[in-house]
Design an enzyme around this catalytic site. Sequence first.
Site, PDB file in Angstrom:
ATOM      1  N   HIS A 196      69.205  23.639   9.784  1.00 27.09           N
ATOM      2  CA  HIS A 196      70.176  24.754   9.694  1.00 27.09           C
ATOM      3  C   HIS A 196      71.551  24.247   9.275  1.00 27.09           C
ATOM      4  O   HIS A 196      72.568  24.869   9.604  1.00 27.09           O
ATOM      5  CB  HIS A 196      70.300  25.512  11.023  1.00 27.09           C
ATOM      6  CG  HIS A 196      68.997  25.880  11.646  1.00 27.09           C
ATOM      7  ND1 HIS A 196      68.373  27.080  11.426  1.00 27.09           N
ATOM      8  CD2 HIS A 196      68.177  25.180  12.476  1.00 27.09           C
ATOM      9  CE1 HIS A 196      67.229  27.120  12.100  1.00 27.09           C
ATOM     10  NE2 HIS A 196      67.081  25.978  12.736  1.00 27.09           N
ATOM     11  N   SER A 219      89.272  18.774 -13.154  1.00 27.56           N
ATOM     12  CA  SER A 219      89.667  20.169 -13.300  1.00 27.56           C
ATOM     13  C   SER A 219      90.750  20.250 -14.362  1.00 27.56           C
ATOM     14  O   SER A 219      91.578  19.354 -14.489  1.00 27.56           O
ATOM     15  CB  SER A 219      90.202  20.682 -11.965  1.00 27.56           C
ATOM     16  OG  SER A 219      91.044  21.796 -12.180  1.00 27.56           O
ATOM     17  N   LYS A 221      91.226  16.956  -8.622  1.00 25.09           N
ATOM     18  CA  LYS A 221      89.813  17.320  -8.481  1.00 25.09           C
ATOM     19  C   LYS A 221      88.856  16.356  -9.167  1.00 25.09           C
ATOM     20  O   LYS A 221      89.117  15.850 -10.240  1.00 25.09           O
ATOM     21  CB  LYS A 221      89.572  18.725  -9.062  1.00 25.09           C
ATOM     22  CG  LYS A 221      90.136  19.850  -8.253  1.00 25.09           C
ATOM     23  CD  LYS A 221      89.495  20.026  -6.888  1.00 25.09           C
ATOM     24  CE  LYS A 221      88.078  20.558  -6.963  1.00 25.09           C
ATOM     25  NZ  LYS A 221      88.018  21.959  -7.434  1.00 25.09           N
ATOM     26  N   GLU A 249      75.697  20.204  -9.797  1.00 23.16           N
ATOM     27  CA  GLU A 249      75.722  21.668  -9.865  1.00 23.16           C
ATOM     28  C   GLU A 249      74.838  22.175 -11.005  1.00 23.16           C
ATOM     29  O   GLU A 249      74.160  23.198 -10.876  1.00 23.16           O
ATOM     30  CB  GLU A 249      77.156  22.165 -10.023  1.00 23.16           C
ATOM     31  CG  GLU A 249      77.969  21.944  -8.755  1.00 23.16           C
ATOM     32  CD  GLU A 249      79.472  22.077  -8.968  1.00 23.16           C
ATOM     33  OE1 GLU A 249      80.208  21.939  -7.991  1.00 23.16           O
ATOM     34  OE2 GLU A 249      79.900  22.307 -10.107  1.00 23.16           O
TER      35      GLU A 249
END
Length: 463
Positions: A162, A283, A289, A296
């Site tokens: 979980h 970024s 970043k 992804e």
Amino acid sequence: MSAPTETKLWGGRFTGATDPLMELYNASLPYDKKMYAADLEGTRVYTAALEKLGLITKHELSEIHRGLKEISKEWESNSFVEKAGDEDIHTANERRLGEIIGKDIAGKVHTGRSRNDQVATDMRLYVRDELKIIREQLVSLVGVMIKRAEKEMDVLMPGYTHLQRAQPIRWAHWLSSHATFLANDLQRLDQVIERVNVSPLGCGALAGHPFGIDRQFIGDNLGFGGLIGNSLTAVSDRDFVVETMFWGSLLLNHLAKMSEDLIIYSTAEFGFIKLADAYSTGSSLMPQKKNPDSLELLRGKSGRAFGHLAGFMMSMKATPSTYNKDLQEDKEPLFDNLVTASHSIQIATGVLSTLKIVPEKMQAALTMDMLATDLADYLVRKGVPFRETHHISGEAVHQAETNNLSGIDQLTLEQYKGIDKRFEQDVFKVFDFEASVERRTAVGGTAKSAVLAQLKNLESQLA
Ligand code: ARG
């Protein structure tokens, strides 16, 4: 009305011109030309079988084979010139063969053959060969994971259910888990390749071959493992396309789930891993970043792969026997799935072989509450039923919490005896993450010996 079109293979009975948009709509050459080699190879072997039947002479056969070689060179050197009327790779190659060796001989290669058995053959040859390449790529990915696990065997981290901290595990155990999914994909792939690799050639348009062609000879020479036993099935069966796309979708699913873990582990909040620059991007706005784009994309592409599978299943549904043009819709999704699977495996290999782990961060994320089960097991070893020990251990967690202690290891022996008199001084030995991990020696567990056995097992699956 224009004259019967000369440029089309099926031009004989048609007098009207084709709507230019229909030409475009119907054409598959833009995407099926990647099967040029399979198409030429199929024709090479098919014409050899025609020669065996005496339907073409030895001289004609050698002319045909000379022409096919020539065409192959043109495709390879990017000099093949596509022409109007080249509907697909089959028509393009045959048209070109006629130009090279003359239409009198080239006009014989399609004797008894239809584009229906031809396209099914090309597809199977192409998919088989691509899947074999993908197989090798997957073997090296699993190999990288095994090596990494062996090297980083001593690193502990929290295991989650979980997404909540559950029990301590080895980082190598995590690697071995994902490698196990991928090893299953490998096994599944071998089974898929077996079903892809059967020959439809020699079945004609649908009803079978009128000249008694030697299908076994054709199958053997194309490296097929067997023949499709029914000509109607042979020309219409695209289950191998569905299976291949399902295989790719499930593989992508596995890579996506692994990526999701790694994305979480790469956040500042976790900090368990650092992705190599080669697989991250910055970024355009925020200079600080470093984004895990590779992971992804791996995660995102699983949707694309499954979408193709679902789409083609819908195209297949309710097509009548046998060949229908709907089947041409198999190519774009399938080819995309193959490329996506291949690229994704290679990217995952790159990511996993270059990322750095931060063992201190993993270690720091281990908390004493994760040993509450071990505390319950301590009393089990003294003969107390687990349902009772579960409750007792829960009480220890509760007392540590209400006394504002940093963990269950901070309660005194007196406090433990207050909870249950069967606790003794050796209870404090429970509060050791390494010891907890090392107790899980049963097959599949996270103890060093068990993980090493898993890795050995995985290695033998790769052999
Ligand atoms: N380009 C076609 C396909 O991919 C080849 C088969 C055409 N057959 C036919 N009967 N029109 O399906």
